[in-house]
Design a protein around this motif. Structure first.
Motif, PDB file in Angstrom:
ATOM      1  N   ASN A  39       0.823  -1.206   0.000  1.00 23.44           N
ATOM      2  CA  ASN A  39       0.000   0.000   0.000  1.00 23.44           C
ATOM      3  C   ASN A  39       0.856   1.256   0.000  1.00 23.44           C
ATOM      4  O   ASN A  39       0.497   2.262  -0.630  1.00 23.44           O
ATOM      5  N   LYS A 231     -17.512   0.006   0.975  1.00 22.81           N
ATOM      6  CA  LYS A 231     -16.074   0.086   1.234  1.00 22.81           C
ATOM      7  C   LYS A 231     -15.482  -1.316   1.172  1.00 22.81           C
ATOM      8  O   LYS A 231     -15.953  -2.229   1.861  1.00 22.81           O
ATOM      9  N   LEU A 234     -12.278  -3.902  -4.857  1.00 28.52           N
ATOM     10  CA  LEU A 234     -10.928  -3.960  -5.423  1.00 28.52           C
ATOM     11  C   LEU A 234     -10.908  -4.342  -6.898  1.00 28.52           C
ATOM     12  O   LEU A 234      -9.837  -4.324  -7.507  1.00 28.52           O
ATOM     13  N   VAL A 252     -12.476   2.273  -2.703  1.00 30.01           N
ATOM     14  CA  VAL A 252     -11.488   1.252  -3.052  1.00 30.01           C
ATOM     15  C   VAL A 252     -10.612   1.037  -1.819  1.00 30.01           C
ATOM     16  O   VAL A 252      -9.924   1.950  -1.360  1.00 30.01           O
ATOM     17  N   SER A 253     -10.651  -0.171  -1.269  1.00 32.28           N
ATOM     18  CA  SER A 253      -9.982  -0.427   0.013  1.00 32.28           C
ATOM     19  C   SER A 253      -9.623  -1.890   0.137  1.00 32.28           C
ATOM     20  O   SER A 253     -10.385  -2.763  -0.286  1.00 32.28           O
ATOM     21  N   ASN A 254      -8.465  -2.161   0.728  1.00 28.97           N
ATOM     22  CA  ASN A 254      -8.109  -3.529   1.115  1.00 28.97           C
ATOM     23  C   ASN A 254      -7.992  -3.634   2.630  1.00 28.97           C
ATOM     24  O   ASN A 254      -7.270  -4.464   3.154  1.00 28.97           O
ATOM     25  N   THR A 266      -4.214  -0.543  -3.069  1.00 29.52           N
ATOM     26  CA  THR A 266      -5.418   0.135  -3.551  1.00 29.52           C
ATOM     27  C   THR A 266      -5.115   1.121  -4.673  1.00 29.52           C
ATOM     28  O   THR A 266      -5.883   1.220  -5.632  1.00 29.52           O
ATOM     29  N   LEU A 270      -7.022   1.429  -8.344  1.00 30.42           N
ATOM     30  CA  LEU A 270      -7.955   2.562  -8.342  1.00 30.42           C
ATOM     31  C   LEU A 270      -8.403   2.925  -9.743  1.00 30.42           C
ATOM     32  O   LEU A 270      -9.596   3.128  -9.997  1.00 30.42           O
ATOM     33  N   VAL A 294     -10.665   6.354  -2.198  1.00 30.26           N
ATOM     34  CA  VAL A 294      -9.633   5.341  -1.953  1.00 30.26           C
ATOM     35  C   VAL A 294      -9.029   5.563  -0.581  1.00 30.26           C
ATOM     36  O   VAL A 294      -8.949   6.704  -0.085  1.00 30.26           O
ATOM     37  N   GLY A 296      -5.744   3.616   2.130  1.00 29.26           N
ATOM     38  CA  GLY A 296      -4.648   2.653   2.159  1.00 29.26           C
ATOM     39  C   GLY A 296      -3.299   3.236   1.797  1.00 29.26           C
ATOM     40  O   GLY A 296      -3.054   3.539   0.633  1.00 29.26           O
TER      41      GLY A 296
END
Length: 375
Positions: A39, A231, A234, A252-254, A266, A270, A294, A296
């Motif tokens: 990240n 949320k 990906l 966009v999130s891990n 992320t 994106l 986004v 991360g």
């Protein structure tokens, strides 16, 4: 604290000040922590392409999120248990975020109630929803709406907690004066793990509803008039599904690298999701906007700039807020937000972008792109 000049320095101080168990809870990631590191490192591989001789004597960082005007596109991500960092917990974070005139997303795993945080005063707050059970989730949505929250953010990447080995090794437990106020009563028997492991992981494993599907999301959207964001997206495939059910926004999130290790950073995906958003204005039934945000690994104003150039409407920051809170309470959170905002302004000025609208895809170069050879 006047000597702190960037957000990473707050983390360095927090590592020394905080009990190791709680610092590791905030800072750690899943398994080998590859995604946690990626990240950050993925941002370093993106280059900024500045434009010179542009009039940048006046700059404007203001923007609108879901029709709400904020001072800059940097917002506070949902994070758990702020009282592990500071006695005032989310109350201090809420006051600082309001003073910065931006959005705070309050977590279901907060150490204060929805109403207590709302009572800190004016501010733009969203409520992040975990579904431990559907009835309790419906109650939380109704409480958030009644308390004046402006949107619901459903986290969709957590049917169970990822394998966070620092928490397992530390046998993470909460101190007696800290609890997840919004889910009190769920899993109280796990306040002290009976075998090696994390008490929070035990609660999540036993009580999280693992049956949630896209149909359930649609049902929850009908429960509220508030905008509804997802949320944890990906891939373009999931972005398309989100747009098909008419969500109001995608994050966009891990999960900060805390869930599934070896998923991409992320910032790396994106653009895939953002382009999906743009192309679907024509081909999808979901008329109207679906902004993409986004989180991360964001630690610099240059990171924010790169995310905006690749299609984000704004960014959310998590760990820097927690570490600022740990070191200097409300003022630490405010300083983190101010530092990132000032860095973004500096980046914009030097890159020849006096407003956010001037930041576009030509403002950056990704690793896959070769520099132009044309003169």
């Amino acid at each position: 604290m006047a000597r702190v000049v960037n957000v990473d320095e707050y983390e360095d101080l927090a590592r020394v000040k905080m009990p190791k168990m709680y610092y590791d809870f905030y800072a750690g990631g899943a398994e080998d922590k590859w995604t946690l590191r990626e990240n950050r490192s993925a941002f370093s591989r993106i280059r900024i392409r500045p434009q010179v001789l542009v009039d940048v004597s006046h700059t404007d960082l203001t923007t609108s999120v879901l029709g709400l005007k904020i001072a800059c596109p940097i917002m506070v991500a949902p994070t758990a248990l702020h009282k592990l960092a500071h006695p005032e917990g989310e109350l201090a974070t809420a006051r600082a975020t309001a003073a910065a005139n931006t959005v705070m997303v309050v977590s279901t795993s907060s150490s204060h109630t929805i109403e207590e945080i709302a009572d800190t005063g004016p501010g733009i707050r969203f409520f992040q929803l975990y579904i431990f059970n559907k009835v309790r989730a419906m109650e939380l949505v109704a409480r958030a709406e009644k308390a004046g929250y402006k949107a619901i953010v459903l986290t969709v990447d957590t049917p169970i907690l990822g394998r966070r080995e620092d928490d397992l090794r530390n046998r993470l437990v909460l101190p007696p004066d800290v609890s997840m106020k919004l889910i009190d009563g769920i899993g109280e028997q796990h306040s002290q793990p009976t075998e090696p492991g994390s008490s929070l992981a035990a609660v999540a494993s036993e009580y999280k509803d693992k049956s949630i599907t896209w149909k359930d999301v649609q049902a929850f959207m009908k429960l509220t008039k508030l905008p509804f964001l997802l949320k944890g997206i990906l891939t373009k495939e999931d972005a398309l599904k989100a747009i098909d059910i008419c969500v109001d926004g995608i994050i966009v999130s891990n999960h900060g690298g805390r869930q599934l290790d070896h998923v991409p950073a992320t910032i790396s995906v994106l653009e895939e999701v953002a382009i999906t958003r743009n192309s679907c204005y024509v081909v999808a039934a979901a008329a109207g906007r679906c902004p993409v945000f986004v989180d991360g690994g964001i630690r610099r104003g240059t990171d924010v700039f790169k995310a905006l150039a690749l299609g984000a409407s704004g960014v959310f920051v998590g760990r820097p807020v927690l570490f600022g809170l740990a070191i200097d309470g409300e003022q630490g959170v405010k300083k983190v937000l101010d530092m990132l905002k000032d860095e973004l302004r500096t980046t914009m000025v030097i890159a020849g972008c006096p407003t956010l609208a001037h930041i576009n895809r030509s403002s950056v170069q990704t690793p896959e792109e070769k520099p132009s050879s044309k003169l």
